[in-house]
Design a protein around this motif. Sequence first.
Motif, PDB file in Angstrom:
ATOM      1  N   GLY A 188     -20.937 -57.999 -92.381  1.00  0.00           N
ATOM      2  CA  GLY A 188     -22.119 -57.826 -91.546  1.00  0.00           C
ATOM      3  C   GLY A 188     -21.767 -57.249 -90.192  1.00  0.00           C
ATOM      4  N   THR A 189     -22.657 -57.456 -89.266  1.00  0.00           N
ATOM      5  CA  THR A 189     -22.475 -56.887 -87.932  1.00  0.00           C
ATOM      6  C   THR A 189     -22.571 -57.976 -86.871  1.00  0.00           C
ATOM      7  N   PRO A 190     -21.819 -57.807 -85.774  1.00  0.00           N
ATOM      8  CA  PRO A 190     -21.935 -58.753 -84.677  1.00  0.00           C
ATOM      9  C   PRO A 190     -23.292 -58.570 -83.998  1.00  0.00           C
ATOM     10  N   PRO A 191     -23.828 -59.521 -83.340  1.00  0.00           N
ATOM     11  CA  PRO A 191     -23.286 -60.829 -82.987  1.00  0.00           C
ATOM     12  C   PRO A 191     -23.557 -61.903 -84.038  1.00  0.00           C
ATOM     13  N   HIS A 192     -24.101 -61.515 -85.195  1.00  0.00           N
ATOM     14  CA  HIS A 192     -24.384 -62.500 -86.242  1.00  0.00           C
ATOM     15  C   HIS A 192     -23.771 -62.045 -87.563  1.00  0.00           C
ATOM     16  N   PRO A 193     -22.437 -62.100 -87.659  1.00  0.00           N
ATOM     17  CA  PRO A 193     -21.803 -61.672 -88.908  1.00  0.00           C
ATOM     18  C   PRO A 193     -21.972 -62.733 -89.996  1.00  0.00           C
ATOM     19  N   ARG A 243     -13.418 -57.581 -76.433  1.00  0.00           N
ATOM     20  CA  ARG A 243     -13.211 -57.064 -77.787  1.00  0.00           C
ATOM     21  C   ARG A 243     -12.204 -57.938 -78.505  1.00  0.00           C
ATOM     22  N   LEU A 244     -12.586 -58.375 -79.693  1.00  0.00           N
ATOM     23  CA  LEU A 244     -11.714 -59.212 -80.514  1.00  0.00           C
ATOM     24  C   LEU A 244     -11.560 -58.547 -81.882  1.00  0.00           C
ATOM     25  N   ALA A 245     -10.325 -58.423 -82.349  1.00  0.00           N
ATOM     26  CA  ALA A 245     -10.081 -57.832 -83.667  1.00  0.00           C
ATOM     27  C   ALA A 245     -10.598 -58.782 -84.746  1.00  0.00           C
ATOM     28  N   ALA A 246     -11.365 -58.250 -85.680  1.00  0.00           N
ATOM     29  CA  ALA A 246     -11.957 -59.074 -86.738  1.00  0.00           C
ATOM     30  C   ALA A 246     -10.881 -59.729 -87.595  1.00  0.00           C
ATOM     31  N   ASP A 247      -9.793 -59.010 -87.875  1.00  0.00           N
ATOM     32  CA  ASP A 247      -8.712 -59.590 -88.677  1.00  0.00           C
ATOM     33  C   ASP A 247      -8.051 -60.751 -87.943  1.00  0.00           C
ATOM     34  N   VAL A 248      -7.900 -60.630 -86.633  1.00  0.00           N
ATOM     35  CA  VAL A 248      -7.283 -61.704 -85.847  1.00  0.00           C
ATOM     36  C   VAL A 248      -8.185 -62.936 -85.862  1.00  0.00           C
ATOM     37  N   LEU A 249      -9.497 -62.724 -85.756  1.00  0.00           N
ATOM     38  CA  LEU A 249     -10.426 -63.854 -85.802  1.00  0.00           C
ATOM     39  C   LEU A 249     -10.376 -64.541 -87.161  1.00  0.00           C
ATOM     40  N   ALA A 250     -10.346 -63.752 -88.235  1.00  0.00           N
ATOM     41  CA  ALA A 250     -10.287 -64.331 -89.577  1.00  0.00           C
ATOM     42  C   ALA A 250      -8.980 -65.105 -89.767  1.00  0.00           C
ATOM     43  N   ASP A 251      -7.861 -64.547 -89.308  1.00  0.00           N
ATOM     44  CA  ASP A 251      -6.576 -65.238 -89.424  1.00  0.00           C
ATOM     45  C   ASP A 251      -6.561 -66.532 -88.613  1.00  0.00           C
ATOM     46  N   ALA A 252      -7.183 -66.508 -87.438  1.00  0.00           N
ATOM     47  CA  ALA A 252      -7.234 -67.722 -86.615  1.00  0.00           C
ATOM     48  C   ALA A 252      -8.051 -68.814 -87.306  1.00  0.00           C
ATOM     49  N   LEU A 253      -9.149 -68.416 -87.937  1.00  0.00           N
ATOM     50  CA  LEU A 253      -9.963 -69.397 -88.652  1.00  0.00           C
ATOM     51  C   LEU A 253      -9.203 -69.941 -89.867  1.00  0.00           C
ATOM     52  N   ALA A 259     -17.346 -70.034 -83.839  1.00  0.00           N
ATOM     53  CA  ALA A 259     -18.554 -69.484 -83.210  1.00  0.00           C
ATOM     54  C   ALA A 259     -18.444 -69.535 -81.693  1.00  0.00           C
ATOM     55  N   ALA A 260     -17.858 -70.601 -81.142  1.00  0.00           N
ATOM     56  CA  ALA A 260     -17.706 -70.712 -79.692  1.00  0.00           C
ATOM     57  C   ALA A 260     -16.666 -69.721 -79.178  1.00  0.00           C
ATOM     58  N   THR A 261     -15.571 -69.552 -79.912  1.00  0.00           N
ATOM     59  CA  THR A 261     -14.509 -68.642 -79.484  1.00  0.00           C
ATOM     60  C   THR A 261     -14.963 -67.192 -79.537  1.00  0.00           C
ATOM     61  N   ALA A 262     -15.596 -66.807 -80.644  1.00  0.00           N
ATOM     62  CA  ALA A 262     -16.002 -65.410 -80.836  1.00  0.00           C
ATOM     63  C   ALA A 262     -17.339 -65.111 -80.171  1.00  0.00           C
ATOM     64  N   ASP A 263     -18.035 -66.133 -79.696  1.00  0.00           N
ATOM     65  CA  ASP A 263     -19.356 -65.997 -79.094  1.00  0.00           C
ATOM     66  C   ASP A 263     -20.319 -65.287 -80.041  1.00  0.00           C
ATOM     67  N   CYS A 264     -20.254 -65.688 -81.312  1.00  0.00           N
ATOM     68  CA  CYS A 264     -21.206 -65.154 -82.292  1.00  0.00           C
ATOM     69  C   CYS A 264     -21.485 -66.231 -83.329  1.00  0.00           C
ATOM     70  N   GLN A 265     -22.738 -66.422 -83.593  1.00  0.00           N
ATOM     71  CA  GLN A 265     -23.169 -67.419 -84.559  1.00  0.00           C
ATOM     72  C   GLN A 265     -23.321 -66.749 -85.918  1.00  0.00           C
ATOM     73  N   PRO A 266     -22.629 -67.239 -86.962  1.00  0.00           N
ATOM     74  CA  PRO A 266     -22.763 -66.609 -88.272  1.00  0.00           C
ATOM     75  C   PRO A 266     -24.204 -66.645 -88.772  1.00  0.00           C
ATOM     76  N   PRO A 285     -20.715 -58.232 -74.888  1.00  0.00           N
ATOM     77  CA  PRO A 285     -20.813 -57.977 -73.447  1.00  0.00           C
ATOM     78  C   PRO A 285     -20.366 -59.218 -72.669  1.00  0.00           C
ATOM     79  N   GLY A 286     -19.682 -58.974 -71.571  1.00  0.00           N
ATOM     80  CA  GLY A 286     -19.203 -60.079 -70.737  1.00  0.00           C
ATOM     81  C   GLY A 286     -20.301 -60.595 -69.824  1.00  0.00           C
TER      82      GLY A 286
END
Length: 186
Positions: free
Chosen positions: A131-136, A102-112, A165-172, A94-95
């Motif tokens: 897992g599931t967001p916001p804590h994958p 919305r961020l594609a999970a594959d794009v986030l993984a590729d960026a990392l 974590a800062a970019t995706a706004d989710c803490q693993p 949520p904004g």
Amino acid sequence: MTNAGHRLLWTIIALLMVAGAAAALAASLGALPGVDPTAALLSADLVSRWRMAAPWSTLAAAVAGLLVALAGQRLLARELGGPGGALRGTLSQPGRRSGRTRLAADVLADALVRDLTDNPGVRRARVVLTGTPPHPDLWIRVDLTADAPAAGVREHVRAAVRRFAATADCQPAHLDVTARVEPGPS
């Protein structure tokens, strides 16, 4: 299941198979007390009961074999598939105002992966989100050069995960990092 859990599971399966094989070998060599190595494997009474229950006995054996084969196939598929439940699709957050990001999970993984391989000591990297967001859960494997300084690479991975974590706004919720050192020139 964790790596330690997988190792424990396969160790138990291997020990059960070795124990069964050792018992069969001991019985065939006559090393077990009360077992005649020249006797038939199945008694005449057991064979007659099997034949009286036909065709249901054959059907029951086929179903039991099929269930064991299916369980083995599923176990093998889970073991070979890597970390289970890979996150597909999008991470949706949520904004601050109305709307969602919305961020594609594959794009986030590729960026990392790109962020991790920016370090000259990291030759290759692989990232899997589960897992599931916001804590994958975050699974990272890095292949290091032989001369890579461990402390420098460790700090680089920590910084890359913080940026992720800062970019995706989710803490693993769970972070698993495996580092493999490639052998150097002889």
